[in-house]
Design a protein around this motif. Structure first.
Motif, PDB file in Angstrom:
ATOM      1  N   THR A   1       0.774  -1.288   0.091  1.00  0.00           N
ATOM      2  CA  THR A   1      -0.026   0.078   0.034  1.00  0.00           C
ATOM      3  C   THR A   1       0.887   1.336  -0.028  1.00  0.00           C
ATOM      4  O   THR A   1       0.335   2.417  -0.377  1.00  0.00           O
ATOM      5  CB  THR A   1      -0.838  -0.080   1.019  1.00  0.00           C
ATOM      6  N   GLY A   2       2.122   1.087   0.600  1.00  0.00           N
ATOM      7  CA  GLY A   2       2.991   2.487   0.658  1.00  0.00           C
ATOM      8  C   GLY A   2       2.140   3.236   1.720  1.00  0.00           C
ATOM      9  O   GLY A   2       2.976   4.298   2.153  1.00  0.00           O
ATOM     10  N   LEU A   3       1.611   2.649   2.675  1.00  0.00           N
ATOM     11  CA  LEU A   3       0.979   3.531   3.934  1.00  0.00           C
ATOM     12  C   LEU A   3       1.447   2.823   5.005  1.00  0.00           C
ATOM     13  O   LEU A   3       1.900   1.650   5.151  1.00  0.00           O
ATOM     14  CB  LEU A   3      -0.458   3.308   3.943  1.00  0.00           C
ATOM     15  N   PRO A   4       1.482   3.576   6.273  1.00  0.00           N
ATOM     16  CA  PRO A   4       1.853   3.091   7.574  1.00  0.00           C
ATOM     17  C   PRO A   4       0.793   2.361   8.014  1.00  0.00           C
ATOM     18  O   PRO A   4      -0.394   1.912   7.498  1.00  0.00           O
ATOM     19  CB  PRO A   4       1.609   4.240   8.495  1.00  0.00           C
ATOM     20  N   LEU A   5       1.186   1.133   8.800  1.00  0.00           N
ATOM     21  CA  LEU A   5       0.159   0.177   9.342  1.00  0.00           C
ATOM     22  C   LEU A   5      -0.524   0.476  10.503  1.00  0.00           C
ATOM     23  O   LEU A   5      -0.176   1.052  11.630  1.00  0.00           O
ATOM     24  CB  LEU A   5       0.814  -1.095   9.615  1.00  0.00           C
TER      25      LEU A   5
ATOM     26  N   ASP B   1      -1.432  12.505  16.753  1.00  0.00           N
ATOM     27  CA  ASP B   1      -2.417  13.028  15.564  1.00  0.00           C
ATOM     28  C   ASP B   1      -2.280  11.944  14.529  1.00  0.00           C
ATOM     29  O   ASP B   1      -1.249  11.957  13.902  1.00  0.00           O
ATOM     30  CB  ASP B   1      -2.402  14.425  15.314  1.00  0.00           C
ATOM     31  N   VAL B   2      -3.521  11.352  14.334  1.00  0.00           N
ATOM     32  CA  VAL B   2      -3.322  10.293  13.235  1.00  0.00           C
ATOM     33  C   VAL B   2      -3.116  10.937  11.969  1.00  0.00           C
ATOM     34  O   VAL B   2      -2.360  10.256  11.008  1.00  0.00           O
ATOM     35  CB  VAL B   2      -4.753   9.540  13.143  1.00  0.00           C
ATOM     36  N   GLY B   3      -3.351  12.123  11.771  1.00  0.00           N
ATOM     37  CA  GLY B   3      -3.065  12.872  10.723  1.00  0.00           C
ATOM     38  C   GLY B   3      -3.609  12.344   9.204  1.00  0.00           C
ATOM     39  O   GLY B   3      -4.327  11.301   9.313  1.00  0.00           O
ATOM     40  N   ALA B   4      -3.456  13.092   8.070  1.00  0.00           N
ATOM     41  CA  ALA B   4      -4.115  12.539   6.964  1.00  0.00           C
ATOM     42  C   ALA B   4      -3.503  11.327   6.509  1.00  0.00           C
ATOM     43  O   ALA B   4      -4.244  10.439   5.847  1.00  0.00           O
ATOM     44  CB  ALA B   4      -3.913  13.622   5.752  1.00  0.00           C
ATOM     45  N   GLU B   5      -2.249  10.960   6.555  1.00  0.00           N
ATOM     46  CA  GLU B   5      -1.935   9.644   5.977  1.00  0.00           C
ATOM     47  C   GLU B   5      -2.217   8.556   6.955  1.00  0.00           C
ATOM     48  O   GLU B   5      -2.735   7.493   6.406  1.00  0.00           O
ATOM     49  CB  GLU B   5      -0.338   9.859   6.326  1.00  0.00           C
ATOM     50  N   GLY B   6      -2.432   8.759   8.301  1.00  0.00           N
ATOM     51  CA  GLY B   6      -2.983   7.808   9.064  1.00  0.00           C
ATOM     52  C   GLY B   6      -4.343   7.535   8.840  1.00  0.00           C
ATOM     53  O   GLY B   6      -4.840   6.189   8.728  1.00  0.00           O
ATOM     54  N   GLU B   7      -5.141   8.446   8.601  1.00  0.00           N
ATOM     55  CA  GLU B   7      -6.447   8.281   8.011  1.00  0.00           C
ATOM     56  C   GLU B   7      -6.496   7.442   6.682  1.00  0.00           C
ATOM     57  O   GLU B   7      -7.497   6.456   6.844  1.00  0.00           O
ATOM     58  CB  GLU B   7      -7.213   9.576   8.013  1.00  0.00           C
ATOM     59  N   ALA B   8      -5.619   7.906   5.904  1.00  0.00           N
ATOM     60  CA  ALA B   8      -5.937   7.158   4.704  1.00  0.00           C
ATOM     61  C   ALA B   8      -5.474   5.804   4.957  1.00  0.00           C
ATOM     62  O   ALA B   8      -6.172   4.785   4.087  1.00  0.00           O
ATOM     63  CB  ALA B   8      -4.798   7.819   3.570  1.00  0.00           C
ATOM     64  N   ALA B   9      -4.404   5.411   5.719  1.00  0.00           N
ATOM     65  CA  ALA B   9      -4.178   3.926   5.959  1.00  0.00           C
ATOM     66  C   ALA B   9      -5.210   3.118   6.622  1.00  0.00           C
ATOM     67  O   ALA B   9      -5.585   2.092   6.217  1.00  0.00           O
ATOM     68  CB  ALA B   9      -2.985   4.072   6.908  1.00  0.00           C
ATOM     69  N   VAL B  10      -5.972   3.867   7.408  1.00  0.00           N
ATOM     70  CA  VAL B  10      -7.111   3.194   8.286  1.00  0.00           C
ATOM     71  C   VAL B  10      -8.262   3.004   7.153  1.00  0.00           C
ATOM     72  O   VAL B  10      -8.834   1.930   7.211  1.00  0.00           O
ATOM     73  CB  VAL B  10      -7.777   4.103   9.236  1.00  0.00           C
ATOM     74  N   ARG B  11      -8.731   4.026   6.334  1.00  0.00           N
ATOM     75  CA  ARG B  11      -9.417   3.591   5.348  1.00  0.00           C
ATOM     76  C   ARG B  11      -9.209   2.705   4.263  1.00  0.00           C
ATOM     77  O   ARG B  11     -10.006   1.676   3.792  1.00  0.00           O
ATOM     78  CB  ARG B  11      -9.928   5.152   4.608  1.00  0.00           C
ATOM     79  N   GLU B  12      -8.008   2.418   3.921  1.00  0.00           N
ATOM     80  CA  GLU B  12      -7.539   1.668   3.061  1.00  0.00           C
ATOM     81  C   GLU B  12      -7.521   0.075   3.634  1.00  0.00           C
ATOM     82  O   GLU B  12      -7.913  -0.843   2.929  1.00  0.00           O
ATOM     83  CB  GLU B  12      -6.169   1.693   2.461  1.00  0.00           C
ATOM     84  N   LEU B  13      -7.327  -0.155   4.861  1.00  0.00           N
ATOM     85  CA  LEU B  13      -7.418  -1.383   5.554  1.00  0.00           C
ATOM     86  C   LEU B  13      -8.912  -1.507   5.549  1.00  0.00           C
ATOM     87  O   LEU B  13      -8.984  -2.789   5.320  1.00  0.00           O
ATOM     88  CB  LEU B  13      -6.936  -0.987   7.125  1.00  0.00           C
ATOM     89  N   PHE B  14      -9.618  -0.926   5.886  1.00  0.00           N
ATOM     90  CA  PHE B  14     -11.067  -1.249   5.829  1.00  0.00           C
ATOM     91  C   PHE B  14     -11.665  -1.337   4.447  1.00  0.00           C
ATOM     92  O   PHE B  14     -12.611  -2.345   4.283  1.00  0.00           O
ATOM     93  CB  PHE B  14     -12.035   0.113   6.450  1.00  0.00           C
ATOM     94  N   ARG B  15     -11.173  -0.861   3.331  1.00  0.00           N
ATOM     95  CA  ARG B  15     -11.540  -0.901   2.197  1.00  0.00           C
ATOM     96  C   ARG B  15     -11.329  -2.464   1.695  1.00  0.00           C
ATOM     97  O   ARG B  15     -11.860  -3.163   1.213  1.00  0.00           O
ATOM     98  CB  ARG B  15     -10.867   0.225   1.249  1.00  0.00           C
ATOM     99  N   ARG B  16     -10.133  -2.733   1.880  1.00  0.00           N
ATOM    100  CA  ARG B  16      -9.469  -4.117   1.544  1.00  0.00           C
ATOM    101  C   ARG B  16     -10.099  -5.165   2.223  1.00  0.00           C
ATOM    102  O   ARG B  16     -10.429  -6.207   1.723  1.00  0.00           O
ATOM    103  CB  ARG B  16      -7.807  -4.004   1.813  1.00  0.00           C
ATOM    104  N   ALA B  17     -10.351  -4.977   3.653  1.00  0.00           N
ATOM    105  CA  ALA B  17     -11.083  -6.071   4.435  1.00  0.00           C
ATOM    106  C   ALA B  17     -12.349  -6.051   4.101  1.00  0.00           C
ATOM    107  O   ALA B  17     -13.095  -7.406   3.844  1.00  0.00           O
ATOM    108  CB  ALA B  17     -10.919  -5.616   5.633  1.00  0.00           C
ATOM    109  N   GLU B  18     -12.912  -4.877   3.667  1.00  0.00           N
ATOM    110  CA  GLU B  18     -14.550  -5.017   2.956  1.00  0.00           C
ATOM    111  C   GLU B  18     -14.649  -5.672   1.634  1.00  0.00           C
ATOM    112  O   GLU B  18     -15.424  -6.708   1.654  1.00  0.00           O
ATOM    113  CB  GLU B  18     -15.095  -3.668   2.915  1.00  0.00           C
ATOM    114  N   ALA B  19     -13.527  -5.601   0.772  1.00  0.00           N
ATOM    115  CA  ALA B  19     -13.516  -6.105  -0.413  1.00  0.00           C
ATOM    116  C   ALA B  19     -13.219  -7.662  -0.446  1.00  0.00           C
ATOM    117  O   ALA B  19     -14.036  -8.393  -1.226  1.00  0.00           O
ATOM    118  CB  ALA B  19     -12.416  -5.679  -1.250  1.00  0.00           C
ATOM    119  N   LEU B  20     -12.589  -8.310   0.503  1.00  0.00           N
ATOM    120  CA  LEU B  20     -12.469  -9.482   0.952  1.00  0.00           C
ATOM    121  C   LEU B  20     -13.671 -10.144   1.804  1.00  0.00           C
ATOM    122  O   LEU B  20     -13.575 -11.273   2.210  1.00  0.00           O
ATOM    123  CB  LEU B  20     -11.167  -9.706   1.571  1.00  0.00           C
ATOM    124  N   GLU B  21     -14.705  -9.493   2.320  1.00  0.00           N
ATOM    125  CA  GLU B  21     -15.825  -9.709   3.088  1.00  0.00           C
ATOM    126  C   GLU B  21     -15.420 -10.197   4.346  1.00  0.00           C
ATOM    127  O   GLU B  21     -15.845 -11.119   4.845  1.00  0.00           O
ATOM    128  CB  GLU B  21     -16.625 -10.764   2.161  1.00  0.00           C
TER     129      GLU B  21
END
Length: 279
Positions: free
Chosen positions: A169-173, A240-260
């Motif tokens: 992802t290029g994002l923090p975990l 502060d989670v910051g914009a990059e941290g928020e993006a990482a969380v949303r990407e984690l949720f998006r990928r997990a949702e896509a895999l159900e």
């Protein structure tokens, strides 16, 4: 008000000042220390108004809780480690110990292991290394202090799930968040967020003061391990989670949702930066 968090040095470091009356808070805050998977399961019942839980659990609870901007655990080089007595490449058929159904570590393992069905065995996080030593499982998924000391047990790394995530992802975990129940109301939640940030700032300004408290609850008591744990997990994203941290969380949720692996949900996971928006 009760605040739930783990025994781990990063949490006790961050919340020492808040739970010991060292910083202003909208209400007195009392600690409830528990294993992270216990806190995850309690959150499904809404038991605590303020609590640290895994982002994997939070994915199921976005309607009930909102994440504070401060106090969470995200970063680079912080990932769960899958280790074993002997190296192997395919997880298929392996008996793997993990620290809990709703931990981010287990969610990441399931995401990584698509097409490699394995047998999952749940242990409390501090019992995984002993289970590996006894030969009860083929591999173990390590979090918290365990990831720093596994070589002492004669174990070898199989995969660093944090490194895998960052490469993908290029994002923090994202690992864990501090959540407030939405029924507390925006004004109080914002004040609690400020109190958590002040608690971390106090700890950084007085690093020796919480040391006895941290050591009293740590799994590994060596000073070097505790220092390394805090240095790894307490970082800019903790303030502060910051914009990059928020993006990482949303990407984690998006990928997990896509895999159900988690339910889809439209609620914004984070406390908005500015007042006037519903939480």
């Amino acid at each position: 008000m009760e605040l739930g968090y783990s025994f781990c040095p990063n949490d006790t470091f961050i919340f020492y000042a808040l739970t010991h009356g060292k910083v202003p808070s909208p209400v007195p805050v009392r600690e409830v220390l528990e294993d992270v998977e216990t806190l995850n399961r309690w959150a499904f019942a809404g038991r605590l108004p303020l609590t640290k839980i895994s982002y994997a659990a939070f994915a199921h609870l976005r309607e009930t809780y909102v994440a504070l901007r401060s106090g969470g655990a995200l970063g680079r080089g912080v990932g769960p480690l899958l280790v074993a007595r002997e190296a192997f490449e395919d997880l298929t058929g392996k008996r793997i110990a993990h620290p809990g159904r709703y931990t981010t570590a287990y969610l990441l393992l399931r995401m990584f292991a698509q097409g490699q069905p394995f047998e999952a065995v749940e242990f409390r996080y501090d019992r995984i290394l002993p289970a590996l030593q006894r030969g009860e499982v083929d591999a173990g998924l390590l979090i918290h202090e365990s990831r720093f000391v596994y070589p002492r047990y004669g174990l070898v790394p199989i995969v660093d799930l944090g490194a895998w995530w960052e490469a993908e992802t290029g994002l923090p975990l994202p690992l864990g968040a501090i959540l407030a129940r939405r029924d507390l109301g925006e004004e109080r939640i914002r004040a609690l967020d400020q109190a958590v940030r002040a608690s971390l700032e106090y700890a950084r300004a007085h690093p020796d003061e919480p040391w006895a408290y941290i050591k009293r609850h740590a799994q590994e008591l060596e000073d070097a391990v505790i220092h390394k744990h805090i240095a790894t997990y307490v970082n800019a994203f903790s303030l502060d989670v910051g914009a990059e941290g928020e993006a990482a969380v949303r990407e984690l949720f998006r990928r997990a949702e896509a895999l159900e692996l988690v339910p889809r949900h439209e609620a914004s996971p984070f406390l908005p930066r500015s007042a006037g928006k519903p939480v």
